[in-house]
Scaffold this motif. Structure first.
Motif, PDB file in Angstrom:
ATOM      1  N   PRO A 211      52.449 -43.283  83.947  1.00 50.27           N
ATOM      2  CA  PRO A 211      52.508 -44.287  82.889  1.00 50.27           C
ATOM      3  C   PRO A 211      53.925 -44.557  82.367  1.00 50.27           C
ATOM      4  O   PRO A 211      54.288 -45.710  82.134  1.00 50.27           O
ATOM      5  CB  PRO A 211      51.621 -43.703  81.788  1.00 50.27           C
ATOM      6  CG  PRO A 211      50.675 -42.817  82.503  1.00 50.27           C
ATOM      7  CD  PRO A 211      51.460 -42.246  83.649  1.00 50.27           C
ATOM      8  N   SER A 212      54.725 -43.525  82.231  1.00 59.45           N
ATOM      9  CA  SER A 212      56.081 -43.749  81.707  1.00 59.45           C
ATOM     10  C   SER A 212      56.937 -44.545  82.691  1.00 59.45           C
ATOM     11  O   SER A 212      57.732 -45.394  82.284  1.00 59.45           O
ATOM     12  CB  SER A 212      56.757 -42.433  81.325  1.00 59.45           C
ATOM     13  OG  SER A 212      56.911 -41.618  82.449  1.00 59.45           O
TER      14      SER A 212
ATOM     15  N   LEU B 256      55.833 -48.187  82.399  1.00 61.80           N
ATOM     16  CA  LEU B 256      56.361 -48.774  81.160  1.00 61.80           C
ATOM     17  C   LEU B 256      57.855 -49.051  81.280  1.00 61.80           C
ATOM     18  O   LEU B 256      58.334 -50.128  80.905  1.00 61.80           O
ATOM     19  CB  LEU B 256      56.079 -47.856  79.962  1.00 61.80           C
ATOM     20  CG  LEU B 256      54.627 -47.785  79.514  1.00 61.80           C
ATOM     21  CD1 LEU B 256      54.409 -46.614  78.562  1.00 61.80           C
ATOM     22  CD2 LEU B 256      54.200 -49.094  78.866  1.00 61.80           C
TER      23      LEU B 256
ATOM     24  N   GLN C  50      50.098 -47.088  78.590  1.00 63.93           N
ATOM     25  CA  GLN C  50      49.934 -46.043  77.589  1.00 63.93           C
ATOM     26  C   GLN C  50      48.469 -45.648  77.427  1.00 63.93           C
ATOM     27  O   GLN C  50      48.171 -44.607  76.858  1.00 63.93           O
ATOM     28  CB  GLN C  50      50.533 -46.479  76.241  1.00 63.93           C
ATOM     29  CG  GLN C  50      49.791 -47.584  75.531  1.00 63.93           C
ATOM     30  CD  GLN C  50      50.045 -48.987  76.089  1.00 63.93           C
ATOM     31  OE1 GLN C  50      50.809 -49.184  77.019  1.00 63.93           O
ATOM     32  NE2 GLN C  50      49.371 -49.968  75.509  1.00 63.93           N
ATOM     33  N   GLU C  51      47.555 -46.457  77.979  1.00 66.00           N
ATOM     34  CA  GLU C  51      46.133 -46.138  77.910  1.00 66.00           C
ATOM     35  C   GLU C  51      45.741 -45.037  78.896  1.00 66.00           C
ATOM     36  O   GLU C  51      44.606 -44.585  78.904  1.00 66.00           O
ATOM     37  CB  GLU C  51      45.301 -47.401  78.153  1.00 66.00           C
ATOM     38  CG  GLU C  51      45.479 -48.429  77.058  1.00 66.00           C
ATOM     39  CD  GLU C  51      44.738 -49.721  77.334  1.00 66.00           C
ATOM     40  OE1 GLU C  51      43.816 -49.729  78.184  1.00 66.00           O
ATOM     41  OE2 GLU C  51      45.088 -50.729  76.702  1.00 66.00           O
TER      42      GLU C  51
END
Length: 166
Positions: free
Chosen positions: A117-118, A121, A131-132
């Protein structure tokens, strides 16, 4: 922005190339009817996330995996305002074969292992839901299975694949 795929015959591609004014009408025809016969696939907003997980980049790069979402040869007018993210593009039957072969090497578990996820992003990958966590991962992997099946069937039939984002 929604990702779309259509399977067509090489002769239908020639017809579209010879009549570029018919491209938009053809692509935006009744998707529900096409979906029922397996020749159309809507991957919703997963297109950019899928591309990132398959290639490690937010941008087009080397085939064959870039061809899953961001590759192909432009079909018609590249400045056509009916498309949100560049023109409709097509993959030849040989390119479809190459994509299908590469996708067959990447399982759902393999794709899940690439999910960070990072990194998504940081790379500003659309649709900005990373971020989910688990829910975002399931969203992408569910559609990934459809994409793999779609390309496998297109390869088996010797079809051209049209890709577009609208």
């Amino acid at each position: 922005m929604i990702g779309h795929y259509r399977r067509i015959t090489p002769s239908r591609l020639t017809e579209l190339q010879n009549n570029p004014e018919s491209i938009v009408t053809y692509l935006f025809s009744d998707d529900e009817a096409s979906e029922s016969d397996g020749r159309y696939l809507n991957i919703d907003k997963t297109w950019h996330g899928l591309h990132f997980l398959l290639t490690g980049s937010a941008f087009p790069n080397d085939p064959p995996l870039t061809n899953v979402v961001m590759g192909g040869t432009p079909l018609g007018d590249p400045e056509n305002p009916d498309f949100d993210f560049g023109p409709a593009r097509f993959l030849s039957p040989q390119e479809v074969q190459e994509v299908a072969k590469e996708l067959s090497k990447i399982s759902k578990t393999d794709l899940e292992a690439r999910f960070d996820p990072s990194a998504l992003l940081t790379a500003d990958v659309y649709p900005h839901i990373w971020q989910e966590g688990k829910e975002a991962l399931e969203y992408i992997t569910d559609y990934y299975i459809y994409v793999v099946e779609f390309f496998q069937e297109a390869a088996k039939c010797g079809d051209v694949v049209l890709l577009y984002i609208s």
